[in-house]
Design a protein around this motif. Structure first.
Motif, PDB file in Angstrom:
ATOM      1  N   UNK A  24       7.093  12.979   4.722  1.00  0.00           N
ATOM      2  CA  UNK A  24       6.702  13.813   5.852  1.00  0.00           C
ATOM      3  C   UNK A  24       5.595  14.756   5.422  1.00  0.00           C
ATOM      4  N   UNK A  25       4.968  15.391   6.401  1.00  0.00           N
ATOM      5  CA  UNK A  25       3.942  16.378   6.097  1.00  0.00           C
ATOM      6  C   UNK A  25       2.526  15.919   6.368  1.00  0.00           C
ATOM      7  N   UNK A  26       2.355  14.664   6.701  1.00  0.00           N
ATOM      8  CA  UNK A  26       1.025  14.155   7.044  1.00  0.00           C
ATOM      9  C   UNK A  26       1.207  12.807   7.727  1.00  0.00           C
ATOM     10  N   UNK A  27       0.108  12.249   8.201  1.00  0.00           N
ATOM     11  CA  UNK A  27       0.124  10.898   8.755  1.00  0.00           C
ATOM     12  C   UNK A  27      -0.124   9.909   7.617  1.00  0.00           C
ATOM     13  N   UNK A  28       0.802   9.000   7.442  1.00  0.00           N
ATOM     14  CA  UNK A  28       0.714   8.052   6.338  1.00  0.00           C
ATOM     15  C   UNK A  28       0.077   6.750   6.815  1.00  0.00           C
ATOM     16  N   UNK A  29      -1.236   6.761   6.908  1.00  0.00           N
ATOM     17  CA  UNK A  29      -1.973   5.565   7.302  1.00  0.00           C
ATOM     18  C   UNK A  29      -2.856   5.050   6.172  1.00  0.00           C
ATOM     19  N   UNK A  30      -2.915   5.799   5.098  1.00  0.00           N
ATOM     20  CA  UNK A  30      -3.718   5.386   3.945  1.00  0.00           C
ATOM     21  C   UNK A  30      -3.024   5.864   2.677  1.00  0.00           C
ATOM     22  N   UNK A  31      -3.582   5.509   1.557  1.00  0.00           N
ATOM     23  CA  UNK A  31      -2.946   5.875   0.296  1.00  0.00           C
ATOM     24  C   UNK A  31      -1.840   4.904  -0.057  1.00  0.00           C
ATOM     25  N   UNK A  32      -1.014   5.297  -1.000  1.00  0.00           N
ATOM     26  CA  UNK A  32       0.036   4.409  -1.485  1.00  0.00           C
ATOM     27  C   UNK A  32       1.249   5.192  -1.955  1.00  0.00           C
ATOM     28  N   UNK A  33       2.352   4.490  -2.012  1.00  0.00           N
ATOM     29  CA  UNK A  33       3.591   5.056  -2.516  1.00  0.00           C
ATOM     30  C   UNK A  33       4.014   4.293  -3.761  1.00  0.00           C
ATOM     31  N   UNK A  34       4.594   5.007  -4.689  1.00  0.00           N
ATOM     32  CA  UNK A  34       5.086   4.379  -5.898  1.00  0.00           C
ATOM     33  C   UNK A  34       6.523   4.771  -6.186  1.00  0.00           C
ATOM     34  N   UNK A  35       7.215   3.881  -6.879  1.00  0.00           N
ATOM     35  CA  UNK A  35       8.535   4.183  -7.426  1.00  0.00           C
ATOM     36  C   UNK A  35       8.410   4.163  -8.950  1.00  0.00           C
ATOM     37  N   UNK A  36       8.994   5.191  -9.563  1.00  0.00           N
ATOM     38  CA  UNK A  36       9.026   5.308 -11.011  1.00  0.00           C
ATOM     39  C   UNK A  36      10.463   5.540 -11.444  1.00  0.00           C
ATOM     40  N   UNK A  37      10.769   5.246 -12.697  1.00  0.00           N
ATOM     41  CA  UNK A  37      12.092   5.538 -13.211  1.00  0.00           C
ATOM     42  C   UNK A  37      11.972   6.255 -14.550  1.00  0.00           C
ATOM     43  N   UNK A  49       4.788  -0.320  -6.490  1.00  0.00           N
ATOM     44  CA  UNK A  49       3.963   0.464  -5.583  1.00  0.00           C
ATOM     45  C   UNK A  49       3.600  -0.373  -4.369  1.00  0.00           C
ATOM     46  N   UNK A  50       3.229   0.335  -3.290  1.00  0.00           N
ATOM     47  CA  UNK A  50       2.819  -0.340  -2.062  1.00  0.00           C
ATOM     48  C   UNK A  50       1.824   0.547  -1.346  1.00  0.00           C
ATOM     49  N   UNK A  51       0.781  -0.055  -0.790  1.00  0.00           N
ATOM     50  CA  UNK A  51      -0.179   0.707  -0.007  1.00  0.00           C
ATOM     51  C   UNK A  51       0.321   0.839   1.433  1.00  0.00           C
ATOM     52  N   UNK A  52      -0.028   1.946   2.052  1.00  0.00           N
ATOM     53  CA  UNK A  52       0.416   2.164   3.426  1.00  0.00           C
ATOM     54  C   UNK A  52      -0.314   1.251   4.406  1.00  0.00           C
ATOM     55  N   UNK A  53      -1.592   1.015   4.171  1.00  0.00           N
ATOM     56  CA  UNK A  53      -2.396   0.306   5.167  1.00  0.00           C
ATOM     57  C   UNK A  53      -2.367  -1.207   4.997  1.00  0.00           C
ATOM     58  N   UNK A  56      -0.237  -3.863   0.143  1.00  0.00           N
ATOM     59  CA  UNK A  56      -0.459  -4.476  -1.168  1.00  0.00           C
ATOM     60  C   UNK A  56       0.585  -3.932  -2.123  1.00  0.00           C
ATOM     61  N   UNK A  57       1.257  -4.823  -2.835  1.00  0.00           N
ATOM     62  CA  UNK A  57       2.328  -4.399  -3.731  1.00  0.00           C
ATOM     63  C   UNK A  57       2.020  -4.748  -5.182  1.00  0.00           C
ATOM     64  N   UNK A  58       2.585  -3.964  -6.083  1.00  0.00           N
ATOM     65  CA  UNK A  58       2.531  -4.229  -7.515  1.00  0.00           C
ATOM     66  C   UNK A  58       3.901  -3.934  -8.105  1.00  0.00           C
ATOM     67  N   UNK A  59       4.250  -4.672  -9.158  1.00  0.00           N
ATOM     68  CA  UNK A  59       5.545  -4.498  -9.797  1.00  0.00           C
ATOM     69  C   UNK A  59       5.404  -4.464 -11.312  1.00  0.00           C
ATOM     70  N   UNK A  60       6.274  -3.709 -11.947  1.00  0.00           N
ATOM     71  CA  UNK A  60       6.382  -3.788 -13.397  1.00  0.00           C
ATOM     72  C   UNK A  60       6.970  -5.158 -13.752  1.00  0.00           C
ATOM     73  N   UNK A  61       6.564  -5.687 -14.884  1.00  0.00           N
ATOM     74  CA  UNK A  61       7.045  -7.012 -15.292  1.00  0.00           C
ATOM     75  C   UNK A  61       8.567  -7.047 -15.378  1.00  0.00           C
ATOM     76  N   UNK A  62       9.170  -5.943 -15.753  1.00  0.00           N
ATOM     77  CA  UNK A  62      10.623  -5.904 -15.971  1.00  0.00           C
ATOM     78  C   UNK A  62      11.425  -6.049 -14.684  1.00  0.00           C
ATOM     79  N   UNK A  63      10.788  -5.835 -13.531  1.00  0.00           N
ATOM     80  CA  UNK A  63      11.542  -5.898 -12.273  1.00  0.00           C
ATOM     81  C   UNK A  63      11.066  -7.017 -11.346  1.00  0.00           C
ATOM     82  N   UNK A  64      10.019  -7.708 -11.717  1.00  0.00           N
ATOM     83  CA  UNK A  64       9.513  -8.796 -10.875  1.00  0.00           C
ATOM     84  C   UNK A  64      10.600  -9.830 -10.606  1.00  0.00           C
ATOM     85  N   UNK A  65      10.715 -10.216  -9.351  1.00  0.00           N
ATOM     86  CA  UNK A  65      11.727 -11.189  -8.972  1.00  0.00           C
ATOM     87  C   UNK A  65      13.090 -10.593  -8.688  1.00  0.00           C
TER      88      UNK A  65
END
Length: 127
Positions: A24-37, A49-53, A56-65
């Motif tokens: 929240x706090x803005x309109x999420x139509x651009x940029x990207x979100x990431x998950x870290x541990x 990670x995933x882009x809002x618009x 597009x996704x990317x994954x660490x090798x350890x979690x792919x699949x």
């Protein structure tokens, strides 16, 4: 920007969890979100990670699949579906927002490229 992560818990190895990150706090139509541990005594690591618009996704090798990141633009929420969990997945999981996108996947791996962070949610996988 405010980010609220939820969905963590304790699960046996092989089980599943779905994490959510409400933004929240803005309109999420651009940029990207990431998950870290971050596991105890270790540095924070990129998970996905995933882009809002462009979705597009990317994954660490350890979690792919095993893990899938998705986003609901109407709800300004990002999800991390975690399947086939392993004890080594045990960590605090953080969601983060960057207003920028870049063609290189390496950009999304770097914590310094994210401006806003959620409070974290603990995932514990027992053997």
């Amino acid at each position: 920007v405010q980010l609220q992560a939820s969905g963590g818990g304790t699960v046996q190895a092989g089980g599943s969890l779905r994490l959510s990150c409400a933004a929240s706090g803005r309109t999420f139509s651009s940029g990207a979100m990431g998950w870290f541990c971050q596991a105890p005594g270790k540095e924070r690591e990129f998970v996905a990670s995933i882009t809002w618009s462009g979705d597009v996704t990317h994954y660490a090798d350890s979690v792919k699949g095993r893990f899938t990141i998705s986003r609901d633009k109407d709800k300004s929420t990002v999800y991390l579906q975690m399947n086939s969990l392993k004890p080594e997945d045990t960590a605090v999981y953080y969601c983060a927002f960057t207003p920028r996108t870049y063609y290189s996947r390496i950009f999304y791996y770097n914590t310094h490229n994210y401006d806003d962070w959620g409070q974290g949610t603990l995932v514990t996988v027992s053997s």
